[in-house]
Design a protein around this motif. Structure first.
Motif, PDB file in Angstrom:
ATOM      1  N   THR A   6       0.830  -1.205   0.000  1.00 27.79           N
ATOM      2  CA  THR A   6       0.000   0.000   0.000  1.00 27.79           C
ATOM      3  C   THR A   6       0.863   1.254   0.000  1.00 27.79           C
ATOM      4  N   GLY A   7       2.120   1.118  -0.399  1.00 28.78           N
ATOM      5  CA  GLY A   7       3.001   2.264  -0.551  1.00 28.78           C
ATOM      6  C   GLY A   7       3.310   2.988   0.743  1.00 28.78           C
ATOM      7  N   PHE A   9       7.893  10.954 -12.941  1.00 29.86           N
ATOM      8  CA  PHE A   9       6.510  11.394 -13.055  1.00 29.86           C
ATOM      9  C   PHE A   9       6.063  12.044 -11.751  1.00 29.86           C
ATOM     10  N   VAL A  10       5.000  12.790 -11.817  1.00 29.51           N
ATOM     11  CA  VAL A  10       4.534  13.583 -10.673  1.00 29.51           C
ATOM     12  C   VAL A  10       3.819  12.672  -9.671  1.00 29.51           C
ATOM     13  N   ILE A  11       4.201  12.818  -8.401  1.00 28.40           N
ATOM     14  CA  ILE A  11       3.615  12.012  -7.329  1.00 28.40           C
ATOM     15  C   ILE A  11       3.247  12.905  -6.148  1.00 28.40           C
ATOM     16  N   VAL A  65       8.835   2.209  -7.112  1.00 31.55           N
ATOM     17  CA  VAL A  65       7.559   2.346  -7.813  1.00 31.55           C
ATOM     18  C   VAL A  65       6.847   0.998  -7.873  1.00 31.55           C
ATOM     19  N   ALA A  66       5.584   0.963  -7.462  1.00 33.89           N
ATOM     20  CA  ALA A  66       4.814  -0.279  -7.477  1.00 33.89           C
ATOM     21  C   ALA A  66       4.555  -0.738  -8.913  1.00 33.89           C
ATOM     22  N   SER A  76      -0.160   5.448  -2.469  1.00 31.12           N
ATOM     23  CA  SER A  76      -0.231   3.988  -2.389  1.00 31.12           C
ATOM     24  C   SER A  76       0.570   3.291  -3.481  1.00 31.12           C
ATOM     25  N   TYR A  77       1.070   4.056  -4.465  1.00 28.41           N
ATOM     26  CA  TYR A  77       1.837   3.479  -5.563  1.00 28.41           C
ATOM     27  C   TYR A  77       3.348   3.643  -5.395  1.00 28.41           C
TER      28      TYR A  77
END
Length: 488
Positions: free
Chosen positions: A213-214, A318-320, A345-346, A374-375
């Motif tokens: 669940t990151g 990428f944007v998180i 990264v999941a 969560s990713y």
């Protein structure tokens, strides 16, 4: 902004070639049980012990678990039958599905239009059904999702009508007394009923759910105090079930190093000059705001630089969302940044990255819509994970040392580290910590080993057992077990 679907190639081009290759057969000594007795082995553990592969428990995966392979090799050194609660499912029921539905195991699929190779569910999957065989003859008590607490507590309900949040349908389907019995209790009863040897591999699911669940739900991590009490209780129950039985104990691998967190690269977002410029125009005000706050001393220059969004032609972070950043919401600035090499990264990120969540073509995951917490495993969350795993493994080692005449520690953490460093071989062939055939030892979910990887794990247990009790259980030949299927 025009809706874009970005090409994300996870796997090496080697996926497109045959996954069959030859291992030389190792030289074997005459099989002997040494100072151990393998007449009846009982196993207790989580999804790996049950045989989950490709995010599902299905016929082929169940029959190629490390536990089944280990039992097969033990037979040559006096081992007996090893009965599992047959799943009777060709494709299984997807256990990592974010959307639910009738989905089966993951397979590698080649998109003929984009060239992308992605793990994709088989449709339809198989409904989970109750085990109809003789429960009293079972040897394998591996249960998907089994934490130490769940191993010790009864979960009321049944496979048709679960009523308890702790209800586990994978255990309920073969529990001796659904709603009242426990996995540890059932395994201990099997060991007491003529058992001579056991394998105990619990603890992974006291940290893995947090990772999957990151790190978004800290409550999913078991406290060290609870882990110690539960671990000693569970292992003690097995030891007391049969005072003569010996056992092999697996510890917790470094979950941060699973292919689930390395298959999708941190810079998996490809852009050309036009798209990069267009994306950057969206963040002009955001970047200017960060400059102003840094000048005013409200954030550090290093944090400003970390938070700034800047796309270039080629592969991009990428944007998180990043909850560890300074909260600037009162200034109208979100807690976002681009991924960097320190982020994990999941695998499931590939299902949404570069796609639009709706009809608005200006909304694109990873560009104008941040990828959620969560990713991503942030560096701080990775550190928490590593500290927990080290602490739990120390508890495991200490518990084993108090019973060292009957137990052997099988260091699966060290095995995964060697595979990650490309120093682990199977009969002279280097293995890889990936889902890519032919040498990747993980199934398409990036968490569980494939059949070939399960043979490697079984061999690791065999090494520990043989060294401890002067046994000569022959090792399995990993080439006898299939890796991941080639893309369809």
């Amino acid at each position: 902004m025009k809706r874009c679907i970005f090409l994300i190639n996870y796997l090496a081009i080697g996926l497109l070639f045959s996954c069959q290759y030859e291992f030389p057969e190792p030289e074997q000594l005459s099989p002997d049980s040494g100072q151990a007795d393998f007449t009846k082995m009982v196993t207790i553990g989580s999804s790996i012990t049950a045989g989950v592969m490709d995010a599902a428990l299905y016929n082929r995966s169940q029959q190629n678990s490390y536990a089944v392979i280990l039992a097969q090799q033990m037979k040559e050194a006096g081992g007996g039958d090893f009965n599992v609660p047959d799943i009777n499912a060709e494709n299984g029921d997807l256990i990592l599905s974010a959307t639910g539905g009738n989905l089966g195991r993951l397979i590698l699929t080649l998109n003929q239009t984009t060239g992308s190779i992605l793990p994709t569910p088989i449709v339809p999957g198989d409904a989970l059904t109750a085990f109809s065989g003789d429960k009293t003859t079972l040897n394998n008590f591996g249960v998907n999702g089994l934490s130490l607490a769940a191993a010790l507590l009864p979960a009321s309900g049944n496979i048709q009508e679960p009523s308890n949040p702790l209800f586990n349908p994978y255990y309920a389907r073969f529990a001796s007394d659904p709603g009242n019995s426990t996995p540890i209790g059932d395994a201990a009863s099997a060991l007491a009923n003529g058992g001579t040897f056991f394998v105990f591999w619990l603890g992974k699911n006291d940290v893995l759910p947090y990772a999957l669940t990151g790190g978004a739900i800290p409550e999913l991590l078991t406290s060290e105090q609870d882990f110690s009490l539960r671990y000693q209780t569970a292992l003690g129950t097995m030891l007391q079930a049969n005072l003569e039985a010996k056992g092999a104990i697996g510890n917790i691998p470094n979950i941060n190093e699973l292919p689930y967190f390395s298959t999708v690269a941190w810079n998996a977002l490809p852009l050309d000059n036009t798209l990069a410029a267009l994306a950057n125009s969206v963040f002009t005000d955001y970047n200017n705001g960060l400059d102003n706050l840094a000048t005013a001393g409200m954030i550090s220059v290093s944090e400003r630089d970390l938070r700034k969004i800047n796309f270039t032609a080629g592969q991009n972070g990428f944007v998180i969302d990043d909850k560890t950043l300074t909260d600037l919401s009162e200034m109208g600035l979100p807690s976002i940044r681009q991924t960097n090499i320190e982020d994990k990264v999941a695998l499931t990120t590939g299902q949404i990255l570069g796609l639009s969540p709706g009809e608005d073509p200006t909304l694109i995951y990873g560009v104008t819509v941040p990828i959620g917490d969560s990713y991503i495993l942030l560096p701080s969350e990775q550190e928490i994970m590593e500290e927990k795993i080290n602490a739990f493994n120390q508890i495991i080692a200490t518990t084993i040392s108090a019973n060292e005449d009957r137990l052997v520690l099988v260091d699966t953490k060290n095995l995964l580290e060697r595979i990650g460093q490309s120093t682990e071989t199977a009969n002279g062939i280097a293995l890889s910590n990936s889902i890519s055939p032919p040498y990747g030892v993980f199934s398409t979910d990036g968490v569980h080993p494939n059949a070939r990887g399960s043979a490697v794990v079984a061999n690791h247990f065999i090494e520990g057992i043989n060294d401890k009790w002067n046994s000569t259980i022959p090792k399995a030949n990993p080439n006898a077990y299939i890796g991941n299927d080639l893309p369809r």
